[in-house]
Design an enzyme around this catalytic site. Sequence first.
Site, PDB file in Angstrom:
ATOM      1  CG  HIS A 105      -0.280  -0.169   2.524  1.00  0.00           C
ATOM      2  ND1 HIS A 105       0.106  -1.403   3.002  1.00  0.00           N
ATOM      3  CD2 HIS A 105       0.110   0.733   3.456  1.00  0.00           C
ATOM      4  CE1 HIS A 105       0.693  -1.247   4.175  1.00  0.00           C
ATOM      5  NE2 HIS A 105       0.718   0.043   4.475  1.00  0.00           N
ATOM      6  CG  HIS A 107       0.813   5.343   4.217  1.00  0.00           C
ATOM      7  ND1 HIS A 107      -0.003   5.216   5.327  1.00  0.00           N
ATOM      8  CD2 HIS A 107       1.609   4.238   4.223  1.00  0.00           C
ATOM      9  CE1 HIS A 107       0.301   4.106   5.975  1.00  0.00           C
ATOM     10  NE2 HIS A 107       1.267   3.488   5.332  1.00  0.00           N
TER      11      HIS A 107
HETATM   12  P1  DGP Z   1       2.000   0.513   7.322  1.00  0.00           P
HETATM   13  O1  DGP Z   1       2.697   0.843   8.605  1.00  0.00           O
HETATM   14  O2  DGP Z   1       2.620   1.237   6.129  1.00  0.00           O
HETATM   15  O3  DGP Z   1       1.854  -0.970   7.110  1.00  0.00           O
HETATM   16  O4  DGP Z   1       0.551   1.149   7.455  1.00  0.00           O
HETATM   17  C1  DGP Z   1      -0.580   0.450   7.853  1.00  0.00           C
HETATM   18  C2  DGP Z   1      -1.698   1.450   7.985  1.00  0.00           C
HETATM   19  O5  DGP Z   1      -2.915   0.753   7.964  1.00  0.00           O
HETATM   20  C3  DGP Z   1      -1.693   2.276   9.278  1.00  0.00           C
HETATM   21  O6  DGP Z   1      -1.558   3.660   8.953  1.00  0.00           O
HETATM   22  C4  DGP Z   1      -3.050   2.018   9.908  1.00  0.00           C
HETATM   23  C5  DGP Z   1      -3.858   1.400   8.794  1.00  0.00           C
HETATM   24  N1  DGP Z   1      -4.811   0.386   9.209  1.00  0.00           N
HETATM   25  C6  DGP Z   1      -4.574  -0.651  10.040  1.00  0.00           C
HETATM   26  N2  DGP Z   1      -5.680  -1.416  10.161  1.00  0.00           N
HETATM   27  C7  DGP Z   1      -6.624  -0.854   9.357  1.00  0.00           C
HETATM   28  C8  DGP Z   1      -7.979  -1.187   9.051  1.00  0.00           C
HETATM   29  O7  DGP Z   1      -8.551  -2.164   9.540  1.00  0.00           O
HETATM   30  N3  DGP Z   1      -8.632  -0.360   8.196  1.00  0.00           N
HETATM   31  C9  DGP Z   1      -8.037   0.728   7.625  1.00  0.00           C
HETATM   32  N4  DGP Z   1      -8.773   1.474   6.803  1.00  0.00           N
HETATM   33  N5  DGP Z   1      -6.763   1.076   7.893  1.00  0.00           N
HETATM   34  C10 DGP Z   1      -6.067   0.292   8.751  1.00  0.00           C
END
Ligand code: DGP
Length: 144
Positions: A105, A107
């Site tokens: 992903h 950001h």
């Molecule tokens: P990373 O550290 O790059 O793997 O970012 C993971 C991101 O995912 C973090 O900013 C929080 C987000 N996140 C974690 N769980 C969920 C979820 O269940 N739904 C959504 N929309 N975002 C989530």
Amino acid sequence: MTTPQYDDQNIFAKILRGEIPCHKIYEDDKTFAFLDVMPKADGHSLVLPKNPSRNILDVAEDDLNAVTATTQKIAKAIMIAFEADGVTVQQNNEPAGGQEVYHLHFHVLPRHEGLPLRPQTGKMADNDLLAGHAEKLREALKSI
Ligand code: DGP
């Protein structure tokens, strides 16, 4: 170090399969974008390939190209929807690289002059607030 195998039980795989809800912003045949539930800025978005890949180390080139194109769309929409002065694009790989969810992903974060990103607190944002932000982004995407 060899990259571990993709695990289809990760939270984003469940979102892509519709098993867990999200605030969707955009979808095409290869990519999917939705709001981060723990935003570091209002409008903090995530862009994913639909095909499974753990991170940038194992993604197929055409999926990466598709995600990059969608990331640009979302960045442009963020500039409009949040009257942003700039955008930060961030992408983490493996634990040492700050990755917490193991489906690739990007950001995409709205930035305003002089305003730092919020620290990660582990707290989920208000659902209605996120719904409003997603609506603003979907509306802005119509003009892109
Ligand atoms: P990373 O550290 O790059 O793997 O970012 C993971 C991101 O995912 C973090 O900013 C929080 C987000 N996140 C974690 N769980 C969920 C979820 O269940 N739904 C959504 N929309 N975002 C989530």
